[in-house]
Every structure is written in structure tokens, then in C-alpha cells.
Design a protein around this motif. Structure first.
Motif, mmCIF file in Angstrom:
data_model
loop_
_atom_site.group_PDB
_atom_site.id
_atom_site.type_symbol
_atom_site.label_atom_id
_atom_site.label_comp_id
_atom_site.label_asym_id
_atom_site.label_seq_id
_atom_site.Cartn_x
_atom_site.Cartn_y
_atom_site.Cartn_z
ATOM 1 N N VAL B 262 0.843 -1.189 0.000
ATOM 2 C CA VAL B 262 0.000 0.000 0.000
ATOM 3 C C VAL B 262 0.881 1.242 0.000
ATOM 4 O O VAL B 262 1.907 1.296 0.675
ATOM 5 C CB VAL B 262 -0.919 0.038 1.257
ATOM 6 N N GLU B 296 -2.223 2.935 7.060
ATOM 7 C CA GLU B 296 -2.486 2.596 5.669
ATOM 8 C C GLU B 296 -2.951 1.152 5.528
ATOM 9 O O GLU B 296 -3.810 0.846 4.704
ATOM 10 C CB GLU B 296 -1.239 2.857 4.813
ATOM 11 N N ALA B 300 -6.458 0.108 3.976
ATOM 12 C CA ALA B 300 -6.546 -0.783 2.818
ATOM 13 C C ALA B 300 -7.517 -1.927 3.100
ATOM 14 O O ALA B 300 -8.304 -2.318 2.240
ATOM 15 C CB ALA B 300 -5.156 -1.321 2.466
ATOM 16 N N TYR B 307 -4.888 -0.669 -2.804
ATOM 17 C CA TYR B 307 -3.588 -1.320 -2.662
ATOM 18 C C TYR B 307 -3.134 -1.805 -4.012
ATOM 19 O O TYR B 307 -3.933 -2.098 -4.900
ATOM 20 C CB TYR B 307 -3.625 -2.440 -1.627
#
Lengths: 344, 489, 304, 420
Positions: B262, B296, B300, B307
Motif C-alpha cells: 500500500v 495505511e 486498505a 492497494y
């Protein structure tokens, strides 16, 4: 909660009082009798049945634009393009009212909705730019207002200019498209009722529907909205569309219910009045109705004030300005009240 | 050096934070200010640093009574505070932040940037900190921000340094070197007040400990005489019991993350091939110092961030993911909205007539149900969420997320900033949920929390899961090494 | 005789300078205020009051320089009003701004009526002297206020970027809490910034009144305050780009006037009149849309 | 407590700011009236007397003269505002003439800034006040007048600059501005040294077309006569209210070599006159403007060579007179040069204007004399053969030997093709 509402209302009232007080001082200085002049203001706004209806007519477009502005401000967008949407709405309403042949009643309704659609389309441009590319809506609003105004000039002076008219206006719309008056003797059209309903519906939309809920969440806290899977972009777009629709309706009511054609620069700033109404109403859609009534009284009463007392109606602008300035500082009154309490 | 006498503080909203605190600070000492959340430590020190004004009470510096109208006044007496929430302008560079407010000047107007840089570099040499001075603060990881923050205060030539929970964003290794820095500063003659709720830290670094509880001084003790048990008793009256976890044999994999890559906001990869799975009836903990890609990673998983590589598989019975975000005030709740409207956030489309209009009655029933089921203390369900205490706000968020009925629950730092009671409540709730068969992904920066309630634990460092094991198999040392990036298994 | 004529290009640029200057001045002033976190949409009203005050003062004293100074002073005073309300009294800055606009439009017309018997326009007054620049055989006169505008823009850029005042000003606009903790007087700095903003807007008004025009006419600001607001956003809160954006608008406006003169026969003038606005939207949407406002903009700062 | 006290300081500060602002704004307004360093109290008294003077001139009109043989008329005159020393003041003058000569009672109503949506309301308010005749000096109110004429069939109306057809109680008075504009067009062409002349117009609307086409016709008339080619610059700037825009448009024309610019743009046109003045001052080239509606020579004396005057006072007077004499008839009355409705300005016109200016305290008698002399100096500098030629054209128009086209929506495009 109730205390907060009361405080808001009290603030607005104090602001209005201060506005009139400062206005009175200026009037006095200019050599007029403020009491007499305010008397003629109220008198010509509510003096009789007839002028009261006129005041309500003046209220009509302000309610639409006020509701439009409230939606914008609720979603924390600073979009001030109602004036332009109003003009574009007047154009589309006019086109349908002038070009299409439809049975009476239906024609008026379709033309009316077309007006809203025009405003909606005009909202689509900044809405799309904002939602898709993050283009600042304030800039586009300011620019699109002028573009719409000049384009309407083009419509009134060129494209659909009525050669027989002595003033710059378009052809008249077909009689089938005219929004009827509530009763033949009075100037008030059914547009007023629609405006009231539209304002209340805006309140309902904001507080009782999914869309309104999402608008408020996005306006109050876009981070939460993101986490809650509320699409900020499409909410913005929706706001632009609904708000544009409302502002467009404001133009449509003026064309279909008052002028029956587009008159050159017919709006004395109804879009701005709507913004003012939203600000006075502290973004409460239901409060738009009293706020726009108040502005209508100023607008309508100022005419009587001029005819009756010979005061330039710019004085009304001064009073309106002072009211707004004093409405912006609720804190001052709270502090003042506390100070008075402490002194006792 | 300074004393505070009979300090009271009542906030405008009526919260009583301090009820008559007396505090002496001796020249050159390292004073620990120990207490639970809400004990009034931070408020007291904000008063000393001029940020808040006491409702009542007197401050004396070197025997002279002073009145601070602003932090500037306090700074002029050499008192500076490093806040827990960074007081850095995110859009400014580190150097700009450090000199802001006490800029070296060339003439009357111009800032002498080269002198500023020299001076700050000198400070960095002294403290051993390494920060890129020309980087924008917004782009820095938390640890760096902390350093910048401390440098900023030191830059002001202060005699009394107040540190509010300074280690919360540091790895254990960083904490060690940070303590060395503090000792060096004290040798240089700087008096230090160290606010913490971690008993171990207080014992390790301070000379004297003042324990606050509910706005009052509970006791003052020399560190050499203090024991962890004694301090704990002073801090909290209720003895915390360890949570007992019934045995559950995890079976079905509810969440599978495979080789996930990601990108962060700046376009660089911040999650670099993370893989793990969460099974029914277990709490899987992801432990790491903040800024190692957790944010993150979670985004995701819950679908807020794209991603590039790998896959996320959720085998839940519900399309809605239950997610408790790290910051309830900015991501979990709309503070201005009433409790009932907050109780349907994200599931509001289920409370409708037709598809458009919200069914208010249904919402009220739902909100009342949550309030009573999770004992959320609120005057009524129409009260705006901002008037709820932190613990109740968090309960509201968790209650709402659980009402989504998902098998999978993702919680991020669920007890940050909560008082003991709420913390225990939340942790116990999570364990209960797990025992009832839910799959829980716990992302946390709190080592104790991770060890206390998770079944399995993965340590995240620099976007990768660097170590994974049953929670009970981790030692503190192994965790410290993993979190600090010194070890990769 | 024809040789004396300006080439159309020079004439166009000359015109663009005049059309752009009031916008640029206002935009630079408002930019300073916005950098400190105060939005004053009342600049439209301040501009019209500034124009009125400058004309009145020039009428009274016969000296347009005094007119300019009075315009600046009145602008600063209104900035002071807005600044006080929006900092010390936590006013809603947008509402105050709207109020100042209405007040400005109204009070100047009323004042004009008191002095000159009717609300519409004043008598002509003398204007400040210009610098005459020779272009080929013809000559162009350029207002000293134009040069002042450029200098002020550069100065603003310089102060914001290189001085401690600028650093603190920006910090107050980005994060007043942090600034306050560091002992920066958020309230006072914002107030000063708004006063300076008001003063520059007053100067822009004076430019309309006793430089470009030479008389007062009601509503003579004609929406230029709003264009200035847009120019700041287009310029991304950077003084020099804002300056550029303002003159770009002035250029398109001049272009519109020129084109309408050249092609009036073929194309209705209303279509030309749209040009500057459309051009601004297009240029903005294409090149400058990434602008980020100061983080604390329009947000009153409260302690505790 | 401390906080509240500090905040109180802020409240006081704010009140102070408001008060100071109010005082200074008011002070500046007043300080301007008497020139020189008087104190504020003095200036206030002066202003009050001045306001009274203006009111007196208006209320004086209500004194009924008893020596007229005609029927007494109570008339309402609706004008935009007083004191523009132009169109509206001339309408006012017409009312005053009716007072003096016919013994009529005249009241004035000002419509400036009445929103269009409320014109009807405004007019109806006036109708209810009870007048023998309502003279509407605002063409934008034509439709409202028509509506009210039906609603109040016994109310007599007169409307200027607009045509309301088929109503026995509405007299529509229009002007042949094309004739007057042709005269100034011819004058400009005779006088132009550069061979380029200009015209700045406000909104692109049918009433304005008459000015444009008339002016161009006049230019072509001279071009045909002398065989000299003259370039015409023209522009609709789209507004009547932005003098700076008008100034810019005119300046662009001057920079293109125009040395005489006519305007028909209301207050935007003030910018045209200012542009000519400024351009002359700053470049040393002598360029001139031509005024419109009223004799505007005084606005920048020495720079406005002549004006295309619409004798609004004649129209207003005529409407009241017809009622007084019992000869009022609905229908259209077109006033051209022959009927005294439009003309090129004459010295007497300017004298009358100066008289109004003195009466309104806008100028002292000395200033007015000075302005008048400057205007006459400029006028006298025009070669007499030019005047003769212009007067010849005037005669031709009066005798009907030439006819100047009246543009309509159908013909405007073609006329623009023909006249450039």
C-alpha cells in the motif's frame, strides 16, 4: 438544546434591534425622524392586506435562494453562486414556457421544474469541478455568477428579445405557463406556497433523510464521513445539484409568476439575499422562513419608506449591514449580559 | 525553584480538574508527576506553563509571585512545556517550527536562518537527536515530530522543562537514549518535570515523584523510597485484575491479508508486503510504534485506500465491517451531532422508510438499545456527542460498530486516552466478543494492551510484519527489539 | 496624427494595468489577512467606502494625495472593525463581511446624497498625477499606484517568506493553538493583519475614486472585491501569483473591451463580456486548482 | 473572573471601534461640505441647512398659484433621483415649470433601487395617493403602467421613452434621439482632426440603438458631403453604472486615435467624459466628449464640446399642460427636433443647468459663472461655418428633407452593416 435555540433567536433579535438603532442614529443625523420612518416602513410592509401580500411576494425568491444557501453552508461549502443559478433557472423556465405548447397547469409545472433543472445544470459545472478535481467552489461561483448574468443579458437583448417591448426583456411566455395567482385580485402567486413548501422540504431533507444526514455529516466532519463510507464527492455533487435546483426555482417563480418574461437584470440580488437569510437563520432551514420574511419587509417596506417619507432606500442597506455585523457576534451579548449581572 | 499553592481549576464547561493542589519544584531536580488519565497532571502543568489560567491559586517563582497571561510570560521565566499533542505547525519545516516565536534576527526584521540552523545543530549534537531540519513536519514520522518538539522547547533556553508523556511515541530503544538526554540536561542544570502514567518510567528516571489523583495531590515520595506497588496503590484505588480469557480454539479464517503493498499519501510504499490472518474466536494484535504503516494497512483492509499488490480476503457474514478508528473524535463520531444520530453513522441506510427518509423512531429505539446495552452514560440520546466523556464516546463507537453484526471487528488503539474503568471495560468487552466467536484485529501501540488481550501478536515495523507469535510467547525484550526494528524474525 | 496612436497591443496592456490594479491591491491586502486566518469578504464594501472617502477628502481639500491617504485610513479603520470582531469577539467572519458590504454600499450612497444632493454620483475631483512614459511616438501615463502595487506585492512576498513577522503571521493562520503556546499573540497579530488588509483595500478604493476615475459613483466597486477574493484562491495564497492572477483578469477584461470594439458588428457584446470570467475559470481549473488555504482560515481562535 | 474581565476589555474595544468608525465616516462626509478647517459642529449645522434648502425647493412646489386660467392639476412625477444635473433633474424642471406656469401641484417620487419585481407595488402606492396625472420618467415601468391603466381606468398616466399602446388614459411620449444623435454625429465629424470618432454606449437595448444609429448616420452624412473617410469606434460596455469601465472603453478609443467621443451610457458615460479630460491632461492632446440627455458641458468644462439634449422637461410639462387644458389624449407622442423634444445643446440650456446647480448648492454662483464661461469659450472656438453646416442639417431634419432611420430588432443588423 432548547436553550441553544433560544440563544440563537435572542441573538438574532438583539442584532436586529441594534441594526435599527444604528439606522435610527444615522437617520436622525441626516435630519429625518426615525420613528416616523420606521413607522412608514412597517406600515408599507404590513399596512393592509394588499401590501402584506406584496411583502410575501418579495419573500418568495428569497426563500428559495435561502434554502439553497443553507444546503451549501450545511455541507461546509462556501458557494455563493445562487445569483447565477437563479438567472439560468429563469432562462430554462422561460424557454419551456415560451417554446413548448402544453395544456395549462401542466405547462406551468413543467416550466417551473425546467427552471429548477436549469439551476441544477448550472450547479453541475462547479459541482463536478469540485467533486472531481477539487476546484475551489468560491472561485467558480463568483465567475459563474457573472457569466450567467451576461448570458441572460444576451437572452434578453438578443436571442429572445421582444422587438415590441420598450424595455429589455424577452418575449412573454405562453399564458398556459403562467403560475396562477392565488386569487385574481391579489398579486400573490401560488409560487409563494411552493416556496414555503420547498423550504420546509429542505428542512425535512436535511434532518429526516439519508441524503440530508450524509450532507450534515460531510459538512461537520469529512473524516468521519470517509470512514463511514459516505462518499464526500458524491455528497458534494448532490448538494450542488439540489441547491442549484432550488436557486433555479427562484428564477422560475419570478419569470412564471411575476414578470412572465425575463426582464433585463430583474434580480436586485435575490441570490445574495438568500445567503443573507441563511446567515441570519444560522443555517437552520426552518428559520429561513422568518429570516426571508424579515428581508422582504426591508425590501418591500423600503419602497413605502421612500414614497412616504422620501428616504433613499440605501438607508435600508445600511441597516441591513449593521444587523448582519451585530448578528455575527453572539459572544458580545453573552459577555455583556454576564458583565451586567456581575455589576449588580 | 518554583511553587504552586492551592491551585484550583474549573473549566468553563463545569469540569473540575484541580481542587487545591500544592506543588514545590526544587532547582535542578527531575520531578515525576504521576497519575491516571484525568488526574489533572496536564492541567496543572498547563497552568504552570501559562497556557491556562488557574481559577484560584498562586504561582511563585523563586519566591516571587507571578501571573502568567500567556505561555510567553512563562517562557520569559524559563518555563517551557513539551505537549503530548504536538504543538507543531504541520505545514512548516522543522527549523521554522523550532525558531517560531523566538527567531534570531539579522536586523530588526529578517530572520537569521543560518544562525538558527547552527544553533539547532548544536542542540542536536548535545541531545543526539537527528531530524531533517528542512523537512515539512507533516511528512515526518511521530518519533521525529517528538524530537522536533523537544528541540523547540530546548531552543528557548529554558530552566524548567515540562514533558507531558514524552515517551508514548518512542520505541523502547529510543526511550533509553531519550532518558540519557534528559539526564544530560539535568546535569546541565535544567529542572525537569516529567508527566507520565507509566510507573516504570517514573521509577527509572525521576528523583522525586508526586502522585495526583482526581485533582488532588495523593502523595509525594522520593524515588529511592518508592516501589511499583506503592505507587500503583497511590494512583488507583481499585486494583486491576488481569483479564481471564476462556479457551477458544480458533477455526475459520475470517480475514486474510496476503502480501499487501500500500502506498502512503506521498506515493511511496508504506506497507511493504504484509501478510497475516485473523480467525474466528481470536484477537490478533498488530503491535508497533505509530507511523509504521498501520494506518495505511487498516485503511486498505476496510477499503478506504487502494492497494497495489496482494489481496485482502474478508469472509464475513456482513458486508459492513465493524471498525473502531484510532481517533474517535475525528474519525469515529460527529461531535456536534446527538448520540442517536451518531449511533447510525455508516449504517444509516438501514434505518429508512423506503430508501430515502430516515425512520426516526427506529433510530431512537436503536440508540436507546445501545445506550442501555453498553451502559453509555449520557443525559439523553439527543445530547450532542461532544458532551460525553471520552470513555462513553468510545463505548458509543464500539456499540455502533458491533451493531453492524459483522464477524470481523477491527479496532485501532481502542483505549487511548481512556480512564482505567473505561479501559478495563473496553478490553473486557473485546475479550468477551472474541470468546463469543468474533474475529478481532487489534491494532495498537500499547504493549501492555497487546500482551493483555491478544491471542496472537504480529509486530509491525516499517510496513512489514517482522515477528509473529502467540502473545504469551513474547518477552518484553523481544518485543522492544522487534518494535525498534533491531530484530526481524 | 495617426502616427501618435498607440499600437493596439500597448493600448491593451495599458488598459489591463488599470483594470487589474484595484483587484491586485485588494487581493494582496486580503491575502495578508487570510494568511493570518481571517477572511474578510467585506473588502467589496471597504473598497467602495475607500473610494467614497478619498473622493470626499479630495473634494474637501483639493489634494488627491490627501484623498488617497484618507481612503487608506478609512480602509484600515474598517479592517480594524472587522479584525476586532472576528478575533476578540469570535465573530462569524463571513457574516461580518457580508454586513460590511451592505453597509458600505448603503452608507456611501447616503453620504453622497448628503454631500451632493443625490445618492448616485459625485462631482468630478482632480486625480493624482501620473508618470508619462513614451512608447515610440505616443505616450502612456502610468499611475504611481500601479508601481506601489507591484512593490507591495513583492514586499508582502518578502515579509511573509523571510521575516519573523511573516513567519509568525503564517503560523497564526495555520495553527493558532501552536502559535499561542509559543507566546505569539494570535489575536493581536490577526487584528494587525486585517487592518493592513483593510488599508490596502482602502487604497484600492482610493485608486477607483481619485486615480482611475476622478469621481465617486454608487456601487462603483462593481464586484471587484469578489474578483479579488477569487484572485487570491487562484493565486494559491502566494502574493506574486495572486498579483499575476489579478493582472491576468485585468488583461482578459481589457481584451474583452478591445475585442468588443473590433468585432461589435459581428458578435453581440454580451458574449464578449463573459470572456474574463470564463477565462478565469478555465485557467484556474487547468493550472491552479491545487491551492491549499491556510489551515485555520475563517476559524475564530478561542483559548481553552 | 479574570477571563471575563479581560474579555470585557474586548467588548469595550469593539464598541469603541464601531463608534469610531461611525463617527469618522460621518465626520468625513460632513467635513467635505464646507471647505476649510471648520469644526464638526459647524459642519453639521451647515449640512442641515443645506438639506433643508433642498427640501424647501421641493416642498415649495406644493404652493398653489392662483392666477392661472387653467384647471388645477395635482401631478406626480416619477424620476430616478434628484441632482444628477441630467435627465432626472430636467424632468424635475418640467414639473417646476408646470408649477410656475400652470399653478399645478407636483410631487416627486424616486424609484432608484426599487427592485423591478416591485415596480407595480411602487406605482400602485402612488396611484392610491390620488393624482390627476402620473408622469413616469422610467421606460422600464411601461408594462406596469399598462397594467395599472387597465386597473384604474380613470387614472391618467404619461410615460416617457416607452410606448404603451391602446390605452386611452396613457400618453406615451418618445423622443427621436436618432435625430439629435445625427446632429452631434455630424458635429463630431466636422470637428475631428484625426479622422476617428467614437461612441460608448451602455446596455445593448433597443432605446440605445437610436443613439448609435443616429450618430453613425450623422457621420455618414458628413462623409458623403465632404468625401472624407472617418473611422467610427463604437462599443456597448454592458452597464450603466460602472464609470471606470466607461473610462476604459473611451480610453481605448482615444488611444486608437479617436479625438471626439460621444456617449449614451448613463453613469458609465461619466467615465467617458472623465477619460477625455484625463487623456487631454496627461498626453497634451486635445480631445473632446459629447454629452447626452442633459447639457453635460459643465461636467468637465472645456472638454465637452456639445450635448445631445433630450428635453425631458418639455415632455413632462406637456403631459401636465394637456391635463390642465383638458386636452389630454392617450396615445403616442413622438418628440423630435421639430417638436422641441431633442436638440443639440444651446447656451440657454447650459445656463438653466447652472441655475439648478446653484439652487441645489452644488456650486456657488461664482463657480457656475466660471464654468459657464469656460463652456462658452470652447463653444466659441468652433468655427462658425461648422455651426452653420450643423444648423443646416438641423433645418433639413425639421423640414423632413432627410430622414434618419429608426432601428428595430429586424433592421439593426442591417443598419450596422450599412453604417459600420
Amino acid at each position: 438544546m432548547i436553550r441553544e435555540y433560544l440563544r440563537d433567536a435572542a441573538t438574532s433579535l438583539i442584532a436586529i434591534l441594534i441594526g435599527f438603532l444604528v439606522g435610527a442614529i444615522i437617520l436622525q443625523v441626516a435630519g429625518y425622524d426615525p420613528l416616523y420612518i420606521y413607522g412608514s416602513l412597517i406600515n408599507s410592509a404590513f399596512g393592509n392586506y394588499y401590501v402584506t401580500l406584496n411583502t410575501l411576494t418579495a419573500m418568495m425568491p428569497i426563500m428559495f435562494t435561502g434554502a439553497a444557501a443553507t444546503l451549501m453552508f450545511k455541507s461546509a461549502l462556501f458557494f455563493i453562486g445562487m445569483e447565477g443559478q437563479l438567472y439560468i433557472g429563469s432562462i430554462t423556465a422561460f424557454l419551456v414556457g415560451h417554446l413548448l405548447q402544453l395544456p395549462a397547469g401542466l405547462h406551468a409545472i413543467i416550466a417551473f421544474l425546467a427552471g429548477g433543472l436549469g439551476g441544477l445544470l448550472w450547479g453541475l459545472v462547479p459541482g463536478y469541478l469540485r467533486a472531481r478535481f477539487g476546484v475551489n467552489e468560491t472561485v467558480t461561483a463568483i465567475m459563474l455568477n457573472w457569466i450567467a448574468i451576461h448570458f441572460t443579458d444576451y437572452i434578453t437583448q438578443y436571442a429572445f428579445a421582444d422587438p415590441k417591448a420598450t424595455i429589455a426583456r424577452t418575449y412573454k411566455i405562453l399564458p398556459t405557463a403562467v403560475i396562477p395567482k392565488i386569487s385574481p385580485e391579489v398579486p400573490l402567486s401560488w409560487g409563494f406556497v411552493v416556496a414555503v413548501i420547498a423550504t420546509i422540504l429542505t428542512g425535512y431533507l436535511l434532518y429526516n433523510t439519508v441524503i440530508g444526514y450524509e450532507i450534515r455529516v460531510v459538512g461537520l466532519n469529512p473524516h468521519v464521513a470517509r470512514v463511514a463510507k459516505i462518499s464526500i464527492e458524491s455528497t458534494y455533487l448532490r448538494v450542488f445539484l439540489i441547491s442549484g435546483f432550488l436557486a433555479g426555482l427562484a428564477g422560475a417563480t419570478m419569470v412564471l409568476g411575476v414578470f412572465n418574461s425575463i426582464v433585463y437584470r430583474f434580480s436586485p440580488g435575490y441570490g445574495w439575499d438568500g445567503i443573507t437569510a441563511a446567515l441570519i437563520a444560522r443555517n437552520n432551514p426552518y428559520m429561513i422562513i422568518p429570516a426571508s420574511l424579515f428581508l422582504a419587509v426591508l425590501r418591500s417596506g423600503s419602497i413605502g419608506m421612500m414614497v412616504g417619507a422620501g428616504v433613499s432606500n440605501e438607508m435600508i442597506l445600511v441597516i441591513q449591514g449593521v444587523i448582519l455585523i451585530s448578528a455575527a457576534v453572539p459572544e458580545a451579548y453573552i459577555l455583556l449580559a454576564r458583565y451586567v449581572k456581575a455589576r449588580r | 525553584m518554583g511553587e504552586m499553592v492551592n491551585i484550583h481549576k474549573i473549566y468553563p464547561d463545569g469540569t473540575v480538574a484541580l481542587r487545591g493542589v500544592n506543588l514545590d519544584i526544587y532547582e535542578g531536580e527531575m520531578l515525576g508527576l504521576l497519575g491516571e488519565n484525568g488526574a489533572g497532571k496536564t492541567t496543572l502543568m498547563k497552568i504552570l506553563s501559562g497556557l491556562l489560567k488557574p481559577t484560584r491559586g498562586v504561582i511563585r517563582i523563586k519566591g516571587k509571585e507571578v501571573k502568567f497571561r500567556s505561555p510567553k510570560d512563562a517562557l520569559s521565566y524559563g518555563i517551557g512545556m513539551v505537549h503530548q499533542h504536538f504543538t507543531l505547525v504541520p505545514q512548516f519545516t522543522v527549523l521554522e517550527n523550532i525558531v517560531l516565536g523566538s527567531e534570531p534576527k539579522v536586523n530588526k526584521l529578517m530572520i537569521d536562518w543560518s544562525r538558527a540552523e547552527e544553533e539547532v545543530k548544536e542542540l542536536m549534537k548535545l541531545t543526539g537527536f537527528k531530524v531533517d531540519l528542512n523537512a515539512k513536519v507533516a511528512s515526518l514520522p511521530v518519533g521525529m515530530k517528538q524530537m522536533a518538539e523537544i528541540l523547540k522547547v530546548l531552543y528557548r533556553n529554558i530552566r524548567l522543562l515540562i514533558l507531558d508523556e514524552p515517551t508514548s511515541a518512542l520505541t523502547p530503544i529510543e526511550v533509553k537514549s531519550f532518558f540519557n538526554v534528559l539526564r544530560k540536561l539535568r546535569e546541565g542544570g535544567v529542572t525537569i518535570v516529567f508527566i507520565t502514567h507509566k510507573i516504570k518510567e517514573a521509577l527509572e528516571i525521576t528523583d522525586r515523584i508526586v502522585v495526583l489523583r482526581k485533582g488532588l495531590v495523593e502523595g509525594v515520595i522520593s524515588t529511592t523510597e518508592a516501589t511499583p506497588q506503592l505507587l500503583a496503590r497511590m494512583m488507583v484505588k481499585v486494583e486491576t485484575k488481569p483479564i481471564i480469557k476462556p479457551e477458544v480454539s480458533p477455526s475459520r479464517e475470517v480475514l486474510v491479508v496476503e502480501d499487501l503493498w500500500v502506498r502512503g499519501d506521498d506515493g511511496r510504499y508504506v506497507v511493504k508486503g504484509a501478510s497475516f490472518c485473523v480467525r474466528e474466536g481470536e484477537i490478533y494484535g498488530i503491535l508497533g510504534v505509530e507511523g509504521n504503516g498501520q494506518k495505511e494497512l487498516v485503511e486498505a483492509i476496510i477499503g478506504l485506500r487502494r492497494y497495489d499488490r496482494g489481496r485482502v480476503l474478508v469472509r464475513s457474514n456482513s458486508r459492513l465491517l465493524a471498525y473502531v478508528p484510532p481517533d474517535r473524535t475525528t474519525e469515529g463520531l460527529v461531535l456536534e451531532m446527538p448520540v442517536c444520530e451518531n449511533s447510525i453513522l455508516g449504517i444509516h441506510k438501514m434505518f429508512t422508510f423506503g430508501k430515502l427518509a430516515i425512520n426516526t423512531r427506529k433510530v431512537v429505539v436503536h440508540a436507546n438499545e445501545l445506550v442501555s446495552k453498553y451502559s453509555i452514560a449520557t443525559p439523553n440520546i439527543r445530547t450532542p456527542a461532544k458532551y460525553l466523556s471520552g470513555g462513553n464516546q468510545q463505548r458509543l463507537v464500539i456499540a455502533r460498530e458491533l451493531s453492524k453484526g459483522s464477524d470481523l471487528l477491527i479496532v485501532v488503539n481502542p483505549t487511548r486516552g481512556l480512564d482505567i474503568a473505561s479501559t478495563n471495560y473496553v478490553r473486557k468487552l473485546l475479550v468477551d466478543l472474541r470468546s463469543n466467536g468474533k474475529a478481532i484485529l487489534l491494532v495498537t501501540a500499547d504493549v501492555d494492551e497487546a500482551l493483555e488481550i491478544s491471542d496472537r501478536l504480529g509486530v509491525i515495523y516499517n510496513g512489514r510484519i517482522t515477528g509473529e507469535d502467540l502473545a504469551m510467547n513474547f518477552t518484553e525484550e523481544r518485543l522492544g527489539l522487534l518494535m525498534g526494528g533491531a530484530l526481524r524474525e | 496624427m495617426n502616427k501618435m496612436n498607440l499600437s493596439p497591443v500597448i493600448a491593451l496592456l495599458d488598459s489591463a494595468l488599470r483594470l487589474g490594479t484595484p483587484i491586485a491591491l485588494t487581493a494582496i491586502g486580503e491575502l495578508i489577512a487570510e494568511k493570518s486566518g481571517v477572511v474578510n469578504i467585506g473588502i467589496e464594501g471597504i473598497m467602495v467606502i475607500g473610494a467614497f472617502a478619498s473622493v470626499v477628502a479630495t473634494y474637501a481639500t483639493g489634494d488627491p494625495i490627501i484623498g488617497v491617504l484618507v481612503g487608506v485610513a478609512i480602509g484600515a479603520l474598517l479592517g480594524f472593525l472587522h479584525g476586532t470582531l472576528s478575533t476578540y469577539l469570535y465573530a462569524d467572519q463571513i457574516i461580518v463581511g457580508m454586513g460590511i458590504i451592505f453597509f458600505g454600499y448603503g452608507i456611501t450612497a447616503v453620504g453622497n446624497a448628503i454631500i451632493w444632493g443625490q445618492p448616485g454620483f459625485s462631482v468630478g475631483v482632480s486625480t493624482i498625477s501620473h508618470l508619462v512614459v513614451r512608447v515610440g511616438e505616443a505616450s502612456v501615463s502610468i499611475s504611481p499606484i500601479f508601481f506601489l502595487t507591484i512593490v507591495l506585492a513583492i514586499l508582502t512576498y518578502f515579509v511573509l517568506k523571510y521575516t519573523w513577522v511573516g513567519l509568525r503571521l503564517r503560523s497564526v493562520g495555520e495553527d493558532p493553538e501552536v502559535a499561542d503556546v509559543l507566546g505569539i499573540n494570535v489575536f493581536r497579530l490577526r487584528l494587525y493583519a486585517t487592518v493592513v488588509g483593510g488599508a490596502l483595500t482602502g487604497l484600492a478604493g482610493a485608486y477607483l475614486g481619485v486615480d482611475w476615475g476622478g469621481r465617486f459613483v454608487s456601487y462603483m466597486s462593481a464586484g471587484r472585491g469578489f474578483i479579488a477574493l477569487a484572485a487570491i484562491i487562484v493565486g494559491g495564497w502566494e502574493p506574486l501569483i495572486t498579483l499575476l492572477a489579478s493582472y491576468l483578469f485585468g488583461f482578459f477584461d481589457a481584451l474583452q473591451l478591445t475585442l468588443a470594439q473590433l468585432y461589435g458588428k459581428q458578435v453581440p457584446p454580451q458574449l464578449f463580456q463573459m470572456i474574463p470570467y470564463i477565462a478565469t475559470v478555465v485557467v484556474f481549473a487547468l493550472f491552479f486548482r491545487k491551492a491549499r488555504p491556510p489551515a485555520a482560515i475563517a476559524r475564530p481562535y478561542r483559548r481553552e | 473572573m479574570v477571563i471575563y474581565l479581560v474579555s470585557l476589555g474586548r467588548t469595550a474595544l469593539t464598541v469603541l471601534a464601531v463608534v469610531i468608525t461611525a463617527i469618522v465616516v460621518a465626520g468625513v462626509m460632513y467635513a467635505a461640505v464646507p471647505k476649510g478647517g471648520q469644526t464638526i459642529t459647524q459642519t453639521v449645522t451647515v449640512t442641515v441647512t443645506k438639506t433643508e434648502a433642498v427640501t424647501q425647493t421641493i416642498t415649495a412646489t406644493q404652493v398653489v398659484a392662483t392666477t392661472t386660467p387653467t384647471q388645477h392639476v395635482k401631478a406626480a412625477v416619477i424620476i430616478r433621483k434628484r441632482g444628477d444635473l441630467g435627465f432626472n433633474d430636467m424632468a424635475w424642471l418640467g414639473g417646476q415649470m408646470a408649477v410656475k406656469n400652470l399653478g399645478a401641484t407636483v410631487e416627486y417620487f424616486y424609484y432608484e433601487n426599487v427592485p423591478m419585481a416591485q415596480y407595480l407595488e411602487f406605482l400602485e402606492n402612488i396611484v392610491r395617493r390620488g393624482f390627476d396625472i402620473i408622469v413616469v420618467v422610467n421606460f422600464m415601468m411601461a408594462e406596469q403602467v399598462a397594467e395599472l391603466a387597465d386597473k384604474y381606468p380613470n387614472q391618467k398616466f404619461a410615460i416617457l421613452d416607452a410606448v404603451v399602446e391602446g390605452k386611452p388614459n396613457v400618453m406615451s411620449i418618445v423622443f427621436k434621439e436618432n435625430e439629435g444623435s445625427a446632429l452631434v454625429g455630424a458635429l463630431a465629424t466636422y470637428l475631428s482632426k484625426s479622422g476617428t470618432v467614437g461612441i460608448v454606449l451602455g446596455m445593448d437595448i433597443p432605446p440605445l440603438w437610436k443613439f448609435e444609429i443616429g450618430y453613425k448616420w450623422g457621420i455618414h452624412y458628413v462623409m458623403n458631403e465632404t468625401g472624407r473617410k472617418v473611422k467610427i469606434l463604437w462599443e456597448y460596455v454592458g452597464t450603466f453604472g460602472d464609470p471606470n469601465k466607461g473610462k476604459e472603453a473611451a480610453t481605448l478609443m482615444l488611444q486608437q486615435g479617436a479625438d471626439i467621443v460621444y456617449h449614451a451610457a448613463g453613469e458609465t458615460g461619466l467615465g467617458v467624459i472623465d477619460a477625455v479630460y484625463d487623456y487631454s491632461q496627461k498626453t497634451g492632446k486635445k480631445v473632446y466628449a459629447i454629452g447626452v440627455d442633459a447639457p453635460q458641458e459643465w461636467i468637465r468644462s472645456g472638454y465637452v464640446i456639445a450635448s445631445m439634449v433630450k428635453h425631458v422637461e418639455v415632455a413632462v410639462y406637456k403631459a401636465v399642460e394637456d391635463v390642465a387644458k383638458g386636452s389630454f389624449k392617450g396615445g403616442v407622442v413622438a418628440l423630435g427636433i421639430r417638436e422641441g423634444g431633442v436638440d443639440i445643446s444651446k447656451p440657454e440650456d447650459i445656463k438653466i443647468m447652472m441655475g439648478i446647480a446653484v439652487e441645489l448648492n452644488l456650486m456657488s454662483q461664482d463657480e457656475a459663472n466660471k464654468v459657464y464661461n469656460e463652456v462658452m469659450n470652447l463653444r466659441n472656438s468652433i468655427p462658425s461655418e461648422v455651426w452653420d453646416k450643423v444648423m443646416l442639417l438641423r433645418e433639413k431634419i425639421i423640414r423632413g428633407e432627410v430622414s434618419i432611420p429608426i432601428p428595430t430588432a429586424d433592421t439593426i443588423a442591417e443598419l450596422r452593416q450599412r453604417y459600420g
